[in-house]
Motif scaffolding. Structure first.
Motif, PDB file in Angstrom:
ATOM      1  N   SER A   1       0.842  -1.210   0.000  1.00  0.00           N
ATOM      2  CA  SER A   1       0.000   0.000   0.000  1.00  0.00           C
ATOM      3  C   SER A   1       0.864   1.242   0.000  1.00  0.00           C
ATOM      4  O   SER A   1       2.014   1.218   0.458  1.00  0.00           O
ATOM      5  CB  SER A   1      -0.896   0.007   1.231  1.00  0.00           C
ATOM      6  OG  SER A   1      -1.692  -1.141   1.261  1.00  0.00           O
ATOM      7  N   ALA A   2       0.275   2.322  -0.458  1.00  0.00           N
ATOM      8  CA  ALA A   2       0.980   3.604  -0.450  1.00  0.00           C
ATOM      9  C   ALA A   2       1.245   4.035   0.983  1.00  0.00           C
ATOM     10  O   ALA A   2       0.417   3.817   1.868  1.00  0.00           O
ATOM     11  CB  ALA A   2       0.136   4.663  -1.156  1.00  0.00           C
ATOM     12  N   PRO A   3       2.398   4.646   1.240  1.00  0.00           N
ATOM     13  CA  PRO A   3       2.657   5.162   2.577  1.00  0.00           C
ATOM     14  C   PRO A   3       1.689   6.302   2.899  1.00  0.00           C
ATOM     15  O   PRO A   3       1.082   6.884   1.986  1.00  0.00           O
ATOM     16  CB  PRO A   3       4.099   5.659   2.500  1.00  0.00           C
ATOM     17  CG  PRO A   3       4.410   5.796   1.051  1.00  0.00           C
ATOM     18  CD  PRO A   3       3.482   4.889   0.308  1.00  0.00           C
ATOM     19  N   GLU A   4       1.530   6.596   4.173  1.00  0.00           N
ATOM     20  CA  GLU A   4       0.586   7.656   4.558  1.00  0.00           C
ATOM     21  C   GLU A   4       0.990   9.000   3.966  1.00  0.00           C
ATOM     22  O   GLU A   4       0.146   9.792   3.579  1.00  0.00           O
ATOM     23  CB  GLU A   4       0.497   7.742   6.082  1.00  0.00           C
ATOM     24  CG  GLU A   4      -0.247   6.574   6.694  1.00  0.00           C
ATOM     25  CD  GLU A   4      -0.418   6.745   8.194  1.00  0.00           C
ATOM     26  OE1 GLU A   4      -0.428   7.894   8.681  1.00  0.00           O
ATOM     27  OE2 GLU A   4      -0.536   5.718   8.856  1.00  0.00           O
ATOM     28  N   GLN A   5       2.271   9.266   3.935  1.00  0.00           N
ATOM     29  CA  GLN A   5       2.751  10.523   3.364  1.00  0.00           C
ATOM     30  C   GLN A   5       3.634  10.214   2.161  1.00  0.00           C
ATOM     31  O   GLN A   5       4.494   9.347   2.218  1.00  0.00           O
ATOM     32  CB  GLN A   5       3.571  11.308   4.386  1.00  0.00           C
ATOM     33  CG  GLN A   5       2.749  11.849   5.522  1.00  0.00           C
ATOM     34  CD  GLN A   5       3.612  12.696   6.441  1.00  0.00           C
ATOM     35  OE1 GLN A   5       4.803  12.453   6.577  1.00  0.00           O
ATOM     36  NE2 GLN A   5       3.006  13.689   7.060  1.00  0.00           N
TER      37      GLN A   5
END
Length: 196
Positions: free
Chosen positions: A92-96
């Motif tokens: 998944s994409a990192p939060e930032q």
């Protein structure tokens, strides 16, 4: 007191000088590394794209700063470091987002090729026609990256071959005594060459 990065640079310059004087090595010093060209994945792919080989390359996007990468049509998306040759599981994409490097995992079965001198070993059985191509490609790619020892990750999907990464470090996952026997053979050959 010198900063650590200055000391590291001085030590590397000294090593480069001595490595480049050795007549026979497994790798010459190269771009960003003492053992051949230590290139991030996107530069590896750019170098490979210049060769006349029937190889596919992974799709990727490199978004600078907080920009969002263009990956809407990617399948099996991987967020990773451009120097990470080992992580190929979708995530998944990192939060930032910050300088995001995103790769689409190639279709097919992963195959690891180990290059040692002029020999190539595979971590799994490969169809003979594909194995012959991989044998030739692996030696050309090792030469491209300035080494006679290393590991290449391919993805095989039918007759399509995708080059994923070259590493000068052989992964621990290649637990096979074939590699030990091959290295023993190479060392014996070198010993006979130099010591009779």
């Amino acid at each position: 007191d010198f900063p650590p990065d200055v000391i590291q640079l001085e030590v590397e310059c000294c090593f480069r000088h001595w490595i480049n004087k050795v007549k026979h090595t497994s790798a010459c010093s190269g771009l960003y590394g003492l053992c051949g060209n230590y290139l991030p994945l996107y530069l590896q792919w750019k170098q490979v794209s210049k060769l006349n080989l029937d190889l596919n390359l992974p799709r990727y996007d490199y978004a600078f700063g907080s920009l969002t990468p263009e990956t809407q049509d990617f399948n099996n998306t991987i967020y990773k470091s451009p120097f990470d040759c080992r992580t190929w599981r979708p995530n998944s994409a990192p939060e930032q987002y910050w300088h995001s490097f995103v790769v689409e995992r190639p279709q097919g079965m992963p195959v690891i090729a180990i290059i040692a001198h002029d020999d190539v070993l595979f971590n799994t059985d490969v169809e003979p026609k594909i194995a012959e191509c991989l044998q030739d490609y692996s030696l050309v790619l090792a030469h491209l990256f300035g080494s006679r020892f290393g590991e290449i990750l391919y993805f095989i999907d039918g007759e399509l071959i995708t080059f994923a990464a070259f590493s000068h470090i052989v992964s621990k996952g290649f637990a096979d005594d074939r590699l030990d026997r091959l290295i023993d053979k190479i060392l014996s050959s070198l010993e006979k060459t130099y010591y009779g």
